[in-house]
Design a protein around this motif. Structure first.
Motif, PDB file in Angstrom:
ATOM      1  N   LYS A  95       0.899  -0.887   0.225  1.00  0.00           N
ATOM      2  CA  LYS A  95      -0.036   0.157   0.029  1.00  0.00           C
ATOM      3  C   LYS A  95       0.690   0.879  -0.064  1.00  0.00           C
ATOM      4  O   LYS A  95       0.904   2.381  -0.869  1.00  0.00           O
ATOM      5  N   ILE A 149       2.640   2.083  -3.369  1.00  0.00           N
ATOM      6  CA  ILE A 149       1.581   2.581  -4.327  1.00  0.00           C
ATOM      7  C   ILE A 149       1.746   4.387  -4.157  1.00  0.00           C
ATOM      8  O   ILE A 149       1.749   5.022  -4.798  1.00  0.00           O
ATOM      9  N   TRP A 150       1.287   4.383  -3.006  1.00  0.00           N
ATOM     10  CA  TRP A 150       0.922   6.030  -2.402  1.00  0.00           C
ATOM     11  C   TRP A 150       1.824   6.706  -1.878  1.00  0.00           C
ATOM     12  O   TRP A 150       1.141   8.310  -1.112  1.00  0.00           O
ATOM     13  N   TYR A 172      -6.671  -2.098  -5.648  1.00  0.00           N
ATOM     14  CA  TYR A 172      -6.603  -1.260  -6.333  1.00  0.00           C
ATOM     15  C   TYR A 172      -6.830  -0.970  -7.975  1.00  0.00           C
ATOM     16  O   TYR A 172      -6.571   0.383  -8.729  1.00  0.00           O
ATOM     17  N   GLN A 173      -7.561  -1.748  -8.636  1.00  0.00           N
ATOM     18  CA  GLN A 173      -7.516  -1.554  -9.869  1.00  0.00           C
ATOM     19  C   GLN A 173      -8.620  -0.640 -10.685  1.00  0.00           C
ATOM     20  O   GLN A 173      -8.416  -0.377 -11.583  1.00  0.00           O
ATOM     21  N   MET A 176      -7.160   2.405  -9.934  1.00  0.00           N
ATOM     22  CA  MET A 176      -6.181   3.318 -10.629  1.00  0.00           C
ATOM     23  C   MET A 176      -6.545   3.303 -12.165  1.00  0.00           C
ATOM     24  O   MET A 176      -5.967   3.414 -12.968  1.00  0.00           O
ATOM     25  N   ARG A 220       2.483   3.572 -11.439  1.00  0.00           N
ATOM     26  CA  ARG A 220       3.584   3.068 -10.257  1.00  0.00           C
ATOM     27  C   ARG A 220       3.071   1.589  -9.703  1.00  0.00           C
ATOM     28  O   ARG A 220       4.092   0.769  -9.470  1.00  0.00           O
ATOM     29  N   TYR A 221       1.537   1.278 -10.351  1.00  0.00           N
ATOM     30  CA  TYR A 221       1.166   0.311  -9.715  1.00  0.00           C
ATOM     31  C   TYR A 221       1.403  -0.466 -10.904  1.00  0.00           C
ATOM     32  O   TYR A 221       1.831  -1.477 -10.346  1.00  0.00           O
ATOM     33  N   HIS A 222       1.357  -0.361 -12.064  1.00  0.00           N
ATOM     34  CA  HIS A 222       1.718  -1.061 -13.203  1.00  0.00           C
ATOM     35  C   HIS A 222       2.939  -1.492 -13.048  1.00  0.00           C
ATOM     36  O   HIS A 222       2.986  -3.069 -13.052  1.00  0.00           O
ATOM     37  N   TYR A 262      -1.056   5.057 -12.079  1.00  0.00           N
ATOM     38  CA  TYR A 262      -1.067   3.874 -13.082  1.00  0.00           C
ATOM     39  C   TYR A 262       0.258   3.400 -13.026  1.00  0.00           C
ATOM     40  O   TYR A 262       0.919   2.023 -13.403  1.00  0.00           O
ATOM     41  N   LEU A 313      -4.207  -6.415  -5.061  1.00  0.00           N
ATOM     42  CA  LEU A 313      -3.141  -5.585  -5.235  1.00  0.00           C
ATOM     43  C   LEU A 313      -4.655  -5.496  -5.919  1.00  0.00           C
ATOM     44  O   LEU A 313      -4.830  -4.136  -6.670  1.00  0.00           O
ATOM     45  N   ARG A 314      -4.425  -5.657  -7.413  1.00  0.00           N
ATOM     46  CA  ARG A 314      -5.265  -5.954  -8.196  1.00  0.00           C
ATOM     47  C   ARG A 314      -6.887  -5.541  -7.808  1.00  0.00           C
ATOM     48  O   ARG A 314      -7.539  -5.190  -7.699  1.00  0.00           O
TER      49      ARG A 314
END
Length: 206
Positions: free
Chosen positions: A129, A132-133, A195-196, A199, A156-158, A154, A191-192
Motif C-alpha cells: 500500500k 503505491i501511495w 486498487y484496480q 487506477m 507506479r501501480y503497474h 497508474y 493489489l488488483r
C-alpha cells in the motif's frame, strides 16, 4: 334467395365481423409497436459508456480521490526497513549505476516473501500500500525513481505488479520457492482487488 345459401351467408357475415374487430385491431397494434421501435433511440452500450471522455468535473473527482490516498509518512515497519536499508547500502558502489531487481524500492520498504524470512500477509499488504501511495526515497537515482512513477499513478501501480510478476515467473517451478511464488501471486491478486478500480480511473487522464 335459396334457403340453402342462407347459412353460408351467415357464416361469411359473422366471419367478417370477427376479422374486423379482432384480427384488424391486432394488426394495427403490431404495426404501432414496429413504429415505436423504429423511432426508439439506440441504447448506449456499456463499452461505449466506458470509452466516454471524462468531463472536467469527473476528472477533478478522480484527482481528489487519488490525492486523498497519498501517504506522506511511512508506517512503522516501512520506516524501520528504510533505515536499515540506508545503513546497509549507503555509499555502496553498486548503487552508483544500475540496480538489480532484488534491490528495488519494495526491498527498501521491507517487502519480503518466502517460508523463512517472509513477512505475514497483512504486513506485506501494508508495505505494498505504501509502495503505491508513498514516495520512493531520493536515496535512489532520479532516473530509477522516474521509472517507477509518482505516488498514486497508474505507472507506479503497474510497475509494482510487473515487478512481482517477474519475480514469480523467474522462480516458478524452482525447488524451495513454492511459498515465495505463492506469496507473490497472492499479493498481485490483492493489489488488483484493492486498487484496480481507482487506477483504471486515474489512468484515463494520465
Amino acid at each position: 334467395m335459396d334457403d340453402d345459401l342462407i347459412p353460408l351467408f351467415k357464416i361469411l357475415f359473422w366471419g367478417f365481423i370477427i376479422w374486423f374487430f379482432f384480427f384488424r385491431n391486432k394488426d394495427e397494434k403490431t404495426e404501432s409497436t414496429r413504429n415505436a421501435d423504429a423511432v426508439k433511440p439506440a441504447e448506449t452500450s456499456t463499452f461505449s459508456r466506458l470509452k466516454e471522455p471524462l468531463t472536467d468535473t469527473k476528472k477533478q473527482e478522480v484527482i481528489e480521490e487519488r490525492d486523498s490516498k497519498i501517504l506522506t509518512k511511512p508506517p512503522f515497519i516501512v520506516k524501520e526497513a528504510m533505515e536499515q536499508f540506508f545503513r546497509e547500502h549507503r555509499g555502496s558502489s553498486s548503487f552508483s549505476s544500475d540496480f538489480g531487481v532484488e534491490e528495488s524500492p519494495l526491498t527498501c520498504f521491507g517487502y519480503r516473501v518466502g517460508k523463512t524470512n517472509g513477512r505475514p500477509e497483512h504486513q506485506r499488504n501494508d508495505i505494498l500500500k505504501y509502495a503505491i501511495w508513498g514516495q520512493i526515497p531520493d536515496f535512489f537515482p532520479d532516473y530509477y525513481r522516474r521509472a517507477w512513477g509518482n505516488p498514486g499513478t497508474y505507472k507506479r501501480y503497474h510497475k509494482i505488479i510487473d515487478h512481482l510478476n517477474m519475480l514469480a515467473d523467474q522462480r516458478d517451478g524452482r525447488r524451495n520457492y513454492e511459498v515465495a511464488v505463492s506469496h507473490w501471486r497472492r499479493d498481485i491478486t490483492w493489489l488488483r482487488d484493492s486498487y484496480q478500480s481507482i487506477m483504471n480511473k486515474v489512468r484515463r487522464y494520465e
